[in-house]
Design an enzyme around this catalytic site. Structure first.
Site, PDB file in Angstrom:
ATOM      1  N   MET A   1       1.010  66.587 -90.390  1.00 10.03           N
ATOM      2  CA  MET A   1      -0.357  66.106 -90.158  1.00 10.03           C
ATOM      3  C   MET A   1      -0.317  64.900 -89.223  1.00 10.03           C
ATOM      4  SD  MET A   1      -2.555  66.879 -93.522  1.00 10.03           S
ATOM      5  CE  MET A   1      -2.181  65.387 -94.424  1.00 10.03           C
TER       6      MET A   1
ATOM      7  N   HIS B   1       9.612  62.770 -90.883  1.00 13.85           N
ATOM      8  CA  HIS B   1       9.334  63.921 -90.014  1.00 13.85           C
ATOM      9  C   HIS B   1      10.476  64.087 -89.003  1.00 13.85           C
ATOM     10  CE1 HIS B   1       5.095  62.548 -90.978  1.00 13.85           C
ATOM     11  NE2 HIS B   1       5.090  63.797 -91.394  1.00 13.85           N
TER      12      HIS B   1
ATOM     13  N   GLN C   1      -7.144  70.221 -97.414  1.00 17.33           N
ATOM     14  CA  GLN C   1      -6.285  69.671 -98.459  1.00 17.33           C
ATOM     15  C   GLN C   1      -6.710  68.271 -98.918  1.00 17.33           C
ATOM     16  OE1 GLN C   1      -2.715  70.043 -95.809  1.00 17.33           O
ATOM     17  NE2 GLN C   1      -2.014  68.228 -96.871  1.00 17.33           N
TER      18      GLN C   1
HETATM   19  O1  PAF Z   1       3.161  67.889 -95.739  1.00 15.75           O
HETATM   20  C1  PAF Z   1       2.238  67.849 -94.910  1.00 15.75           C
HETATM   21  O2  PAF Z   1       2.224  67.011 -93.993  1.00 15.75           O
HETATM   22  C2  PAF Z   1       1.094  68.831 -95.035  1.00 15.75           C
HETATM   23  O3  PAF Z   1       0.776  69.071 -96.366  1.00 15.75           O
HETATM   24  C3  PAF Z   1       1.342  70.152 -94.283  1.00 15.75           C
HETATM   25  C4  PAF Z   1       2.533  70.904 -94.868  1.00 15.75           C
HETATM   26  C5  PAF Z   1       1.594  69.856 -92.831  1.00 15.75           C
HETATM   27  C6  PAF Z   1       0.126  71.054 -94.399  1.00 15.75           C
HETATM   28  O4  PAF Z   1      -1.009  70.458 -93.830  1.00 15.75           O
END
Ligand code: PAF
Length: 289
Positions: A32, A39, A63
């Site tokens: 996100m 990341h 979400q």
């Molecule tokens: O972990 C995240 O950053 C989010 O939940 C994902 C997997 C990108 C889904 O939007």
């Protein structure tokens, strides 16, 4: 090298097809945005095992619950592009809402109820339906690939693993270890919300996990003993408010009657206005059967 910025589904599919025709395997890192070293480690793991690395950046409204931080969720594409470049990401897929959902918010939902309704799901009842739905969409867009997710969001990883298996998606899910700050705080985009005092207090989550692990290593096989030990540590930090501390089977997310084999400690606490989660695995071997 600066990653190729792609914003449409058609362009992403044709670029991935072109690369597959050259014999490339594809690694996908869904995010996100507001990228951090956690990341970065997923991108690096993808680069080590796949020929082409694609990362997606999409702040998924599905979400976020009502009153959660969708509108204030940190966003910085310039900085994200630089971080992705540093990790040798080939393609950055940054779709708009309209591009992903041209008919409007999706009417189709993916739910894995028994895994999605507990722990994080108990406080965030729509969260994992939103996660599973968007991850399924992204996996369908990308096609056969290895997809990389952090163990930091352990419940999310368990749900995605189960969804991929249940739906026979042509994807290998790779869980990668949590990356931590020097004091043990798990990296998260939401750490940027913490004030200085809260940031210091936030290390309590890791300390609580350590306490739970120590109790198991010391021989405890009764879940409540471990749960109590973790809770006591968080309760000793005035700036933290415990939501849950638990010990579960890593696949079912249920508390086992007796601890054995591999278990997962999960914890969630509110620190100031910020909700933080963390977890760790503990292997129990050598108990007499
Ligand atoms: O972990 C995240 O950053 C989010 O939940 C994902 C997997 C990108 C889904 O939007």
């Amino acid at each position: 090298m600066t990653p190729q910025l792609i914003s449409t589904v058609a362009e992403l599919r044709s670029e991935l097809d072109r690369r597959r025709a050259l014999g490339h395997t594809i690694g996908l890192v869904p995010t996100m945005g507001y990228l951090h070293a956690g990341h970065g480690s997923l991108m690096q793991a993808a680069g080590e095992t796949c020929d082409t690395v694609a990362a997606s950046i999409y702040v998924n409204p599905l979400q976020f619950g009502a009153g959660e931080d969708l509108s204030s969720y940190p966003r910085d594409l310039q900085r994200d592009t630089e971080i992705a470049a540093g990790r040798e990401v080939d393609i950055l897929f940054v779709p708009t809402e309209e591009e992903l959902h041209p008919l409007g918010p999706p009417l189709t939902e993916i739910n894995v109820p028994s895994l999605a309704s507990v722990w994080e799901g108990a406080s965030r009842p729509t969260h994992f339906v939103g996660v599973a739905t968007i991850v399924n969409t992204l996996l369908n867009i990308v096609g056969p690939c290895a997809a990389f997710f952090g163990e930091k969001d352990f419940q999310q990883l368990a749900i995605i693993n189960r969804m991929v298996a249940d739906l026979s998606l042509p994807v290998e899910i790779i869980g990668c270890p949590t990356v931590r700050e020097p004091d043990g705080l798990a990296m998260s985009s939401r750490n940027s919300y913490l004030t200085r005092d809260e940031r210091e207090a936030a290390a309590i989550l890791r300390l609580a996990l350590d306490a739970g692990e120590a109790v198991i290593k010391g021989g405890a096989r009764e879940p409540q003993e471990v749960i109590r030990a973790m809770g006591a540590v968080v309760n000793g930090e005035p700036l933290a408010k415990l939501d849950y501390a638990t010990v579960v089977d890593p696949a079912t997310l249920e508390i086992p009657p007796v601890l054995m084999n591999d278990v997962r400690l999960l914890i969630a606490a509110q620190v100031g206005r910020t909700r933080l989660i963390d977890n760790c695995g503990v292997s129990i071997h050598g108990d007499p059967t």
